[in-house]
Design a protein around this motif. Structure first.
Motif, PDB file in Angstrom:
ATOM      1  N   GLY A 129     -25.125-108.180 117.502  1.00  0.00           N
ATOM      2  CA  GLY A 129     -24.621-109.196 118.403  1.00  0.00           C
ATOM      3  C   GLY A 129     -24.142-108.581 119.704  1.00  0.00           C
ATOM      4  N   ARG A 130     -23.483-109.374 120.524  1.00  0.00           N
ATOM      5  CA  ARG A 130     -23.010-108.892 121.826  1.00  0.00           C
ATOM      6  C   ARG A 130     -21.976-107.789 121.676  1.00  0.00           C
ATOM      7  N   ASP A 131     -21.312-107.733 120.519  1.00  0.00           N
ATOM      8  CA  ASP A 131     -20.320-106.681 120.283  1.00  0.00           C
ATOM      9  C   ASP A 131     -20.755-105.751 119.152  1.00  0.00           C
ATOM     10  N   GLY A 132     -22.044-105.793 118.783  1.00  0.00           N
ATOM     11  CA  GLY A 132     -22.492-105.077 117.594  1.00  0.00           C
ATOM     12  C   GLY A 132     -23.080-103.704 117.869  1.00  0.00           C
ATOM     13  N   TYR A 133     -22.788-102.784 116.973  1.00  0.00           N
ATOM     14  CA  TYR A 133     -23.348-101.438 117.023  1.00  0.00           C
ATOM     15  C   TYR A 133     -23.656-101.012 115.594  1.00  0.00           C
ATOM     16  N   ALA A 134     -24.755-100.310 115.436  1.00  0.00           N
ATOM     17  CA  ALA A 134     -25.102 -99.781 114.119  1.00  0.00           C
ATOM     18  C   ALA A 134     -25.704 -98.398 114.286  1.00  0.00           C
ATOM     19  N   THR A 135     -25.259 -97.469 113.455  1.00  0.00           N
ATOM     20  CA  THR A 135     -25.824 -96.120 113.445  1.00  0.00           C
ATOM     21  C   THR A 135     -26.625 -95.965 112.156  1.00  0.00           C
ATOM     22  N   LEU A 136     -27.894 -95.591 112.295  1.00  0.00           N
ATOM     23  CA  LEU A 136     -28.778 -95.400 111.155  1.00  0.00           C
ATOM     24  C   LEU A 136     -29.113 -93.925 111.016  1.00  0.00           C
ATOM     25  N   ARG A 137     -29.341 -93.516 109.775  1.00  0.00           N
ATOM     26  CA  ARG A 137     -29.832 -92.156 109.526  1.00  0.00           C
ATOM     27  C   ARG A 137     -31.152 -92.261 108.782  1.00  0.00           C
ATOM     28  N   THR A 138     -32.203 -91.653 109.333  1.00  0.00           N
ATOM     29  CA  THR A 138     -33.521 -91.710 108.729  1.00  0.00           C
ATOM     30  C   THR A 138     -33.707 -90.518 107.794  1.00  0.00           C
ATOM     31  N   GLY A 287     -27.942 -93.991 144.569  1.00  0.00           N
ATOM     32  CA  GLY A 287     -29.082 -94.594 143.882  1.00  0.00           C
ATOM     33  C   GLY A 287     -28.714 -95.575 142.794  1.00  0.00           C
ATOM     34  N   ALA A 288     -27.419 -95.728 142.501  1.00  0.00           N
ATOM     35  CA  ALA A 288     -27.011 -96.617 141.414  1.00  0.00           C
ATOM     36  C   ALA A 288     -26.911 -98.061 141.904  1.00  0.00           C
ATOM     37  N   VAL A 289     -27.366 -98.988 141.059  1.00  0.00           N
ATOM     38  CA  VAL A 289     -27.204-100.411 141.355  1.00  0.00           C
ATOM     39  C   VAL A 289     -26.137-101.030 140.462  1.00  0.00           C
ATOM     40  N   ARG A 290     -25.789-100.365 139.387  1.00  0.00           N
ATOM     41  CA  ARG A 290     -24.684-100.771 138.532  1.00  0.00           C
ATOM     42  C   ARG A 290     -24.372 -99.626 137.571  1.00  0.00           C
ATOM     43  N   TYR A 291     -23.404 -99.868 136.686  1.00  0.00           N
ATOM     44  CA  TYR A 291     -22.935 -98.821 135.786  1.00  0.00           C
ATOM     45  C   TYR A 291     -22.728 -99.419 134.394  1.00  0.00           C
ATOM     46  N   ARG A 292     -23.029 -98.601 133.361  1.00  0.00           N
ATOM     47  CA  ARG A 292     -22.756 -98.995 131.973  1.00  0.00           C
ATOM     48  C   ARG A 292     -21.661 -98.075 131.443  1.00  0.00           C
ATOM     49  N   ALA A 293     -20.700 -98.646 130.737  1.00  0.00           N
ATOM     50  CA  ALA A 293     -19.619 -97.843 130.172  1.00  0.00           C
ATOM     51  C   ALA A 293     -19.289 -98.340 128.772  1.00  0.00           C
ATOM     52  N   SER A 294     -18.910 -97.394 127.911  1.00  0.00           N
ATOM     53  CA  SER A 294     -18.542 -97.699 126.532  1.00  0.00           C
ATOM     54  C   SER A 294     -17.245 -96.977 126.192  1.00  0.00           C
ATOM     55  N   VAL A 295     -16.464 -97.587 125.312  1.00  0.00           N
ATOM     56  CA  VAL A 295     -15.248 -96.967 124.780  1.00  0.00           C
ATOM     57  C   VAL A 295     -15.391 -96.910 123.274  1.00  0.00           C
ATOM     58  N   ALA A 296     -15.105 -95.739 122.718  1.00  0.00           N
ATOM     59  CA  ALA A 296     -15.228 -95.562 121.269  1.00  0.00           C
ATOM     60  C   ALA A 296     -14.028 -94.793 120.742  1.00  0.00           C
ATOM     61  N   GLY A 297     -13.838 -94.895 119.444  1.00  0.00           N
ATOM     62  CA  GLY A 297     -12.758 -94.153 118.812  1.00  0.00           C
ATOM     63  C   GLY A 297     -13.183 -92.786 118.350  1.00  0.00           C
ATOM     64  N   ASP A 298     -14.472 -92.464 118.455  1.00  0.00           N
ATOM     65  CA  ASP A 298     -14.957 -91.162 118.022  1.00  0.00           C
ATOM     66  C   ASP A 298     -15.884 -90.580 119.077  1.00  0.00           C
ATOM     67  N   GLU A 299     -15.955 -89.256 119.110  1.00  0.00           N
ATOM     68  CA  GLU A 299     -16.735 -88.568 120.138  1.00  0.00           C
ATOM     69  C   GLU A 299     -18.227 -88.786 119.966  1.00  0.00           C
ATOM     70  N   GLN A 300     -18.674 -89.107 118.768  1.00  0.00           N
ATOM     71  CA  GLN A 300     -20.098 -89.359 118.528  1.00  0.00           C
ATOM     72  C   GLN A 300     -20.492 -90.785 118.899  1.00  0.00           C
ATOM     73  N   PHE A 301     -19.529 -91.626 119.238  1.00  0.00           N
ATOM     74  CA  PHE A 301     -19.774 -93.019 119.614  1.00  0.00           C
ATOM     75  C   PHE A 301     -20.469 -93.797 118.504  1.00  0.00           C
TER      76      PHE A 301
END
Length: 552
Positions: A129-138, A287-301
């Motif tokens: 979703g708009r606030d969703g994140y998932a980390t997968l391991r193959t 050269g930037a037209v905008r910026y993306r930023a994320s905040v996480a509780g862990d260094e691996q995001f």
């Protein structure tokens, strides 16, 4: 004897049939396919037929191996030698991955929320979703982060039978994934495909996006190299090296790689955040037209808490709890290719919030030798701390205190400019951040008018002032100045009044500076008029007719 002859004859015919069949197969080997090959190291006792039975989808293709490797005797192989096998001939078996972490709204094909530890099989679908994140391991050890508003399908998760090599294919329906793939060896492969492009790697860190409305695919390579091609028929792959990115054009072909934009350079002073809205400022990236930023509780995001785009070089997030976080920010160019990452650790300590200050007003002037301070009450505060300094950096503090209430009066201070700030303290010793510094100025209070002097039928009052001041002069019959009998405004430092009727009077004075600052009234001064005599009860002076004059 005849039965034995028949048996031998039958065995001969069966052997001849097998040899004929084997010779027929050897006479018509499968065409050797193009593409990558797996290098198998021969072990003691290996034969081409045994290798084919162990590794090939069709063991009968062993003559093809004999031709490819120019083996004279398929039953006698030299241990340690190499047998090259077309990857497309290798047997595969389904493998499994897993969901490592989940944050926000993440679901599978059935709409049910995914949880960490969930097994991934070929065909698995992940939607965020708009606030969703998932980390997968193959199965090959790669980690794939699926970002918000994305849909991905695990198209292929397989292992080549009797080897330690894997084949993984992720299909992006929409959104973005960020993959970290360990160095692949042998026939192993890792691909991220979309309707618009294909990115294949041998070991790297990269990002892939699929913009369905724009019908565009893109890739950004952080480490290693990625082969990137559009989905248009006959589209040629381009090699995208570390530090470069590419996107598909309107025709569905990959554009030449371009350098990734530089990472934003956040100011060092922003590593400690002390307000409910965290703000990170930085110079605009060329050269930037905008910026993306994320905040996480862990260094691996793996546990992303907030993510957003910003049109200006200022990143803002609200409603984070106090604590330690990691920020990741990158610039985005006109093609939508996202640049290099800035990753840093920051601390938020915004609570208990500082109270709102009431007095003195910012930039205010006080006509006094002491200053009265006041602020709003914070329900979370057990007490407050206040500092008064000669400089805005609070390097020269002249007074500090820890009042339990919302008011404080300073000791007598020299006239001049000062700065003050206040903070809330929760519990025994949990101070919040300082509030914004406020500036004020202490100036000499208005001078008390001198005792009045008689001048004919009038009274003369004198006082001192500063250039440019205007004075409000009031006389009343009560010390509260409810019954004002005289009120005049003047730029002079004297006032002449007609002699009032016999009685007791009060006077006071207020100065307005040239910059518009209105000072306080002086303390009320009392004087008495008796039979044309001014009685103030103070200094003995002489009027024109010799009567005493006293001012209180």
């Amino acid at each position: 004897m005849r039965r034995r002859i028949r048996t031998i004859a039958g065995a001969f015919l069966l052997s001849a049939s097998l040899c004929a069949a084997q010779s027929a197969t050897a006479a018509k080997p499968q065409p050797v396919p193009e593409g990558p090959q797996y290098a198998h190291t021969v072990r003691a006792g290996d034969t081409l037929i045994g290798i084919a039975e162990s590794l090939l989808v069709r063991p009968s293709d062993w003559p093809g191996l004999q031709k490819i490797n120019r083996v004279a005797n398929p039953r006698r192989l030299v241990p340690g030698s190499i047998i090259n096998i077309p990857v497309v001939w290798l047997k595969e078996e389904a493998a499994r991955g897993e969901v490592v972490t989940v944050a926000g709204n993440v679901s599978g094909a059935d709409g049910q929320r995914l949880a960490p530890g969930r097994t991934l099989e070929p065909g698995s679908i992940i939607r965020t979703g708009r606030d969703g994140y998932a980390t997968l391991r193959t199965p090959d050890g790669a980690e794939v982060l699926i970002t918000p508003s994305s849909e991905a399908q695990v198209s292929r998760l397989s292992r080549y039978v009797n080897t330690s090599f894997f084949s993984t294919v992720m299909r992006m329906v929409s959104g973005r994934v960020e993959a970290t793939v360990k160095s692949l060896s042998g026939p192993s492969r890792f691909e991220v495909q979309s309707e618009f492009a294909i990115a294949g790697v041998r070991g790297t860190r990269f990002r892939v996006g699929a913009d369905a409305p724009a019908r565009r695919g893109q890739v950004e390579v952080l480490e290693g190299e990625v082969g990137f091609s559009g989905a248009a028929p006959g589209a040629q792959a381009v090699a995208v090296a570390a530090g470069f990115g590419s996107a598909t054009d309107a025709s569905g072909r990959a554009l030449p790689p371009v350098p990734l934009l530089a990472a934003p350079a956040v100011l060092a002073g922003d590593l400690m955040q002390e307000r409910l809205v965290t703000r990170f400022r930085f110079p605009a990236v060329a050269g930037a037209v905008r910026y993306r930023a994320s905040v996480a509780g862990d260094e691996q995001f793996r546990q992303v808490i907030e993510e957003a785009f910003f049109e200006t070089p200022e990143i803002k997030f609200a409603n984070l709890a106090d604590g330690d976080y990691f920020l990741r920010a990158r610039a985005v160019d006109a093609l939508g290719i996202e640049g290099r990452d800035l990753t840093l650790r920051f601390r938020l300590k915004a609570r208990p919030e500082p109270p709102l200050t009431s007095a003195p007003a910012p930039g205010g002037k006080l006509r006094a030798t002491t200053a009265d301070f006041s602020w709003t009450a914070n329900p979370d505060a057990a007490q407050y701390r206040i500092q008064i300094a000669e400089d805005e950096a609070f390097a020269r503090i002249v007074q500090e205190a820890a009042p339990s209430g919302t008011e404080f009066t300073s000791r007598a201070l020299p006239f001049g400019e000062y700065h003050w700030r206040v903070r809330s303290v929760r519990g025994a010793n949990d101070p919040g951040p300082w509030g914004d510094p406020r500036r004020f100025t202490l100036r000499p209070p208005p001078s008390t008018p001198e005792p009045p002097q008689e001048s004919g039928d009038g009274l003369v009052f004198n006082w001192s002032g500063e250039p440019g001041q205007t004075f409000l002069f009031q006389v009343a019959t009560d010390p509260q100045f409810v019954r004002v009998v005289t009120e005049r405004t003047t730029k002079e430092t004297r006032m002449i009044l007609a002699r009032p009727d016999q009685g007791t009077y009060y006077l006071r004075l207020r100065a307005t500076d040239a910059d518009g600052f209105v000072g306080p009234f002086t303390a009320p001064q009392r004087f008495t008029v008796i039979n044309r005599v001014i009685d103030g009860g103070g200094a003995n002076l002489s009027t024109g007719d010799g009567s005493p004059v006293r001012l209180q």
